[in-house]
Design a protein around this motif. Structure first.
Motif, PDB file in Angstrom:
ATOM      1  N   GLY A  36      29.880  30.452 102.161  1.00 27.01           N
ATOM      2  CA  GLY A  36      28.981  29.504 101.499  1.00 27.01           C
ATOM      3  C   GLY A  36      29.338  29.276 100.035  1.00 27.01           C
ATOM      4  O   GLY A  36      28.979  28.254  99.447  1.00 27.01           O
ATOM      5  N   PHE A 357      20.760  39.217 115.302  1.00 32.96           N
ATOM      6  CA  PHE A 357      20.596  38.307 114.161  1.00 32.96           C
ATOM      7  C   PHE A 357      21.948  37.958 113.533  1.00 32.96           C
ATOM      8  O   PHE A 357      22.169  36.819 113.107  1.00 32.96           O
ATOM      9  N   PHE A 365      26.729  29.236 111.964  1.00 28.83           N
ATOM     10  CA  PHE A 365      27.526  28.837 110.790  1.00 28.83           C
ATOM     11  C   PHE A 365      28.916  28.374 111.243  1.00 28.83           C
ATOM     12  O   PHE A 365      29.421  27.330 110.803  1.00 28.83           O
TER      13      PHE A 365
ATOM     14  N   PHE B  21      33.985  18.172 101.312  1.00 35.71           N
ATOM     15  CA  PHE B  21      33.625  18.935 102.517  1.00 35.71           C
ATOM     16  C   PHE B  21      33.229  20.363 102.139  1.00 35.71           C
ATOM     17  O   PHE B  21      32.250  20.901 102.665  1.00 35.71           O
ATOM     18  N   GLU B  22      33.986  20.942 101.232  1.00 33.13           N
ATOM     19  CA  GLU B  22      33.696  22.332 100.847  1.00 33.13           C
ATOM     20  C   GLU B  22      32.336  22.443 100.159  1.00 33.13           C
ATOM     21  O   GLU B  22      31.670  23.466 100.254  1.00 33.13           O
ATOM     22  N   ARG B  23      31.941  21.376  99.480  1.00 35.52           N
ATOM     23  CA  ARG B  23      30.624  21.396  98.820  1.00 35.52           C
ATOM     24  C   ARG B  23      29.495  21.548  99.831  1.00 35.52           C
ATOM     25  O   ARG B  23      28.447  22.081  99.530  1.00 35.52           O
ATOM     26  N   LEU B  25      29.419  23.375 102.438  1.00 31.03           N
ATOM     27  CA  LEU B  25      29.364  24.670 103.128  1.00 31.03           C
ATOM     28  C   LEU B  25      28.111  25.468 102.796  1.00 31.03           C
ATOM     29  O   LEU B  25      27.558  26.156 103.643  1.00 31.03           O
ATOM     30  N   LEU B  26      27.697  25.377 101.540  1.00 31.53           N
ATOM     31  CA  LEU B  26      26.517  26.136 101.137  1.00 31.53           C
ATOM     32  C   LEU B  26      25.304  25.707 101.959  1.00 31.53           C
ATOM     33  O   LEU B  26      24.518  26.534 102.422  1.00 31.53           O
ATOM     34  N   LYS B  28      25.350  24.353 104.920  1.00 30.09           N
ATOM     35  CA  LYS B  28      25.521  24.800 106.302  1.00 30.09           C
ATOM     36  C   LYS B  28      25.123  26.268 106.437  1.00 30.09           C
ATOM     37  O   LYS B  28      24.528  26.677 107.429  1.00 30.09           O
ATOM     38  N   GLY B  29      25.472  27.046 105.411  1.00 37.79           N
ATOM     39  CA  GLY B  29      25.092  28.455 105.419  1.00 37.79           C
ATOM     40  C   GLY B  29      23.583  28.618 105.349  1.00 37.79           C
ATOM     41  O   GLY B  29      22.995  29.430 106.064  1.00 37.79           O
ATOM     42  N   PHE B  31      21.383  26.452 106.340  1.00 35.31           N
ATOM     43  CA  PHE B  31      20.838  26.020 107.632  1.00 35.31           C
ATOM     44  C   PHE B  31      20.909  27.172 108.645  1.00 35.31           C
ATOM     45  O   PHE B  31      19.940  27.436 109.366  1.00 35.31           O
ATOM     46  N   SER B  32      22.054  27.855 108.656  1.00 31.79           N
ATOM     47  CA  SER B  32      22.216  28.974 109.594  1.00 31.79           C
ATOM     48  C   SER B  32      21.214  30.085 109.298  1.00 31.79           C
ATOM     49  O   SER B  32      20.672  30.713 110.212  1.00 31.79           O
ATOM     50  N   LEU B  33      20.966  30.300 108.018  1.00 32.10           N
ATOM     51  CA  LEU B  33      19.994  31.320 107.615  1.00 32.10           C
ATOM     52  C   LEU B  33      18.589  30.934 108.070  1.00 32.10           C
ATOM     53  O   LEU B  33      17.811  31.784 108.540  1.00 32.10           O
ATOM     54  N   VAL B  35      17.876  29.151 110.669  1.00 37.07           N
ATOM     55  CA  VAL B  35      17.821  29.376 112.128  1.00 37.07           C
ATOM     56  C   VAL B  35      17.490  30.841 112.418  1.00 37.07           C
ATOM     57  O   VAL B  35      16.641  31.154 113.259  1.00 37.07           O
ATOM     58  N   VAL B  36      18.139  31.743 111.682  1.00 38.39           N
ATOM     59  CA  VAL B  36      17.897  33.176 111.890  1.00 38.39           C
ATOM     60  C   VAL B  36      16.455  33.540 111.512  1.00 38.39           C
ATOM     61  O   VAL B  36      15.779  34.279 112.242  1.00 38.39           O
ATOM     62  N   LEU B  39      14.103  32.444 114.139  1.00 41.45           N
ATOM     63  CA  LEU B  39      14.148  33.344 115.291  1.00 41.45           C
ATOM     64  C   LEU B  39      13.359  34.623 114.999  1.00 41.45           C
ATOM     65  O   LEU B  39      12.600  35.111 115.853  1.00 41.45           O
ATOM     66  N   ALA B  40      13.523  35.135 113.779  1.00 44.81           N
ATOM     67  CA  ALA B  40      12.793  36.348 113.396  1.00 44.81           C
ATOM     68  C   ALA B  40      11.281  36.097 113.404  1.00 44.81           C
ATOM     69  O   ALA B  40      10.497  36.936 113.867  1.00 44.81           O
TER      70      ALA B  40
END
Lengths: 500, 48
Positions: A36, A357, A365, B21-23, B25-26, B28-29, B31-33, B35-36, B39-40
């Motif tokens: 990230g 998790f 990701f 594109f690299e900008r 990534l943060l 996307k990260g 977003f993934s967090l 999702v987790v 779920l929690a």
């Protein structure tokens, strides 16, 4: 779930072992946090798009007639100044149609293709590369050397994207993203495609962030002439991981190694379980050899390089020792179960909760990193750990519904929901992190039976591609301990690469 | 066929696209967090 501390030293010890077993997953999660941050630590701010050095593309070829026709044609059509690109193909005493094909290509592209031939072949890629390097470095034409494989096909702008980083004199090597592109894709290649996204697009971005790369991509590495000459103009021939040795030597010499995820090329990967096993066994054994050779580099600060970075060391060893970690976890859980089933259950839940998790975070990701990989391999991404591991994760995430489901399943197959059944299920779950590697090895053995091959994808689905790779690393330990011969097994390629 | 101005212009555009594109990534990260974390939350709220 009530958490109580173990009451004995032995309990504490087993608990610590199980939590240490979760280290690889925690390292992996941290890796994605680093991804990230890549925008701030990529090398793009020092890349110069106008920098287009004279590049010699070095291709080792041992019986590659099936793949060379296409890859050479694509190389000749690259979007890079023609007078700055020279293809040097070293024919490693091929016995197929490779010599005829290369002669034809040389006539078709006069002055752009150099063909060399070794009289004694089959010694391995690094010997073949050194034959070419001797010739390339003998005159001062080449400012950089791109080492690739005969089957690798580059995107039109890939070499320009790699070369732009060499404008920074501190950079010694640049690598691109090798995209799995077997055409048509088969079940095994889809797993590999997803694995490459995690191992390259994620891991190598994270390594860019910390300023240290663990391994150059074998099929897409651009090395500066200065860097090659500083290494004696030779590629290592003493290990099975010559790419990794080059990576370490480059950084130990004070030069940077950069990963450019947007410089892309396409490669065909093994289409059989046995082919994949042989390829990965060679890689794993090479990594063990490299670990031994460069063990003093890890976890030590240096003013010259960042290979001593703590996270890199943890990531390196946790990947290398993953099979040992998995065995450790299952042994500790089973032993703990013998003494205190309640504590074993609690630690099992903690371990698998971390796994679950971490899996959801890293998979989500990874799938967002590349649309094409996501479209091609999203199913394989979700079942990467295997259905049994996924069930264990589901059990700790949703214990109530999963408990009911397991109970109903047992009753359907005639197993009474007794104490004995529950104990057997618990033991199986605790031992699975070891058992899965054994079952994965059985998949490899079953590949020898032709009539079993159609169902191997189902077995892989149940056992998991991740455990399969883990099993190969375990086999590498065994091969190294036995002192098995370090022969070069060529990965069979057919030239079916889809680049659209 | 050397590094013509047109080729350099194209390479410059490609570089800015790659940086762009690299900008992302943060995000996307993050977003993934999310999702987790979702779920929690679901685990605590419904599945325990």
């Amino acid at each position: 779930m009530t958490i109580t501390a173990p009451s004995t030293f032995f309990g504490w010890l087993l608990s610590a072992l199980i939590l240490i077993g979760a280290l690889p997953m925690l390292c992996s999660v941290f890796q994605f946090f680093l991804v990230g941050l890549h925008r701030w630590f990529s090398h793009y701010d020092r890349a110069d798009p106008a920098h287009m050095p004279r590049v010699a593309v070095l291709v080792p070829a041992w019986n590659e007639a099936l793949v060379l026709d296409f890859s050479v044609e694509r190389m000749m059509a690259l979007d890079y100044p023609q007078d700055r690109l020279r293809l040097v193909i070293v024919d490693d005493a091929s016995t197929d149609d490779t010599p005829d094909l290369l002669r034809e290509k040389q006539e078709r592209y006069p002055g752009r293709i150099v063909v060399l031939r070794r009289q004694q072949g089959g010694q391995g890629k690094s010997h073949t590369l050194n034959h070419g390097l001797d010739v390339i470095l003998d005159d001062d034409w080449a400012e950089a050397v791109l080492i690739t494989d005969a089957d690798v096909v580059f995107a039109p702008d890939a070499i320009a994207k790699l070369a732009r980083h060499l404008a920074d004199p501190e950079v010694g090597a640049v690598m691109g993203f090798i995209r799995e592109a077997s055409a048509p894709p088969h079940w095994l290649s889809r797993y590999i495609g997803y694995e490459y996204a995690t191992a390259q697009l994620a891991a190598r971005r994270a390594q860019n962030v910390i300023g240290a790369q663990a391994c150059l991509a074998g099929g897409a590495q651009l090395l500066s002439r200065d860097n090659l000459e500083a290494q004696g103009g030779r590629i290592d021939t003493t290990t099975l991981a010559e790419d990794t040795v080059t990576t370490f030597l480059t950084q130990l010499g004070g030069r940077k190694v950069i990963f450019d995820p947007n410089a892309q090329c396409f490669a065909e990967e093994p289409a059989s379980v046995t082919g994949l096993w042989k390829q990965r066994l060679r890689w794993s054994r090479g990594n063990l050899q490299v670990s031994r050779r460069f063990h003093s580099v890890f976890f030590r600060r240096s003013t010259v390089h960042h290979l001593g970075n703590a996270w890199l060391g943890l990531q390196w060893y946790s990947t290398l020792l993953l099979p040992a970690f998995m065995v450790l976890v299952s042994v500790a859980l089973v032993v703990m179960w013998l003494f205190d089933a309640g504590d074993a259950n609690l630690l099992f839940r903690i371990f698998w909760s971390i796994s679950a998790f971490a899996f959801v975070f890293t998979t989500t990701f990874t799938l967002t990193l590349d649309r094409r990989v996501a479209a091609r391999s999203w199913r394989q991404a979700f079942v990467f750990p295997g259905l049994v591991n996924l069930s264990l994760m589901a059990y700790v995430i949703a214990p109530g519904p999963m408990h009911d489901l397991i109970r109903a399943s047992c009753e359907v197959i005639g197993l009474g929901w007794t104490e004995e059944t529950r104990s057997l299920l618990a033991l199986f779950a605790y031992a699975w992190t070891s058992l899965c590697m054994l079952f994965a090895w059985l998949i490899f053995r079953l590949d020898r039976l032709t009539w079993m091959r159609p169902v191997l994808s189902v077995f892989m689905l149940v056992v998991g591609f991740g455990p399969f790779l883990c099993s190969i690393t375990f086999a590498a330990y065994v091969a190294q301990l036995r002192g098995a011969a370090t022969t070069w097994d060529k990965t069979e390629k057919t030239g079916k690469v889809g680049i659209s | 066929m050397s590094a013509t101005p047109e080729r350099v212009d194209e390479a410059t555009v490609a570089l800015s696209e790659d940086v762009s594109f690299e900008r992302g990534l943060l995000w996307k990260g993050l977003f993934s967090l999310v999702v987790v974390l979702a779920l929690a939350y679901a685990r605590m709220r419904w599945w325990l």
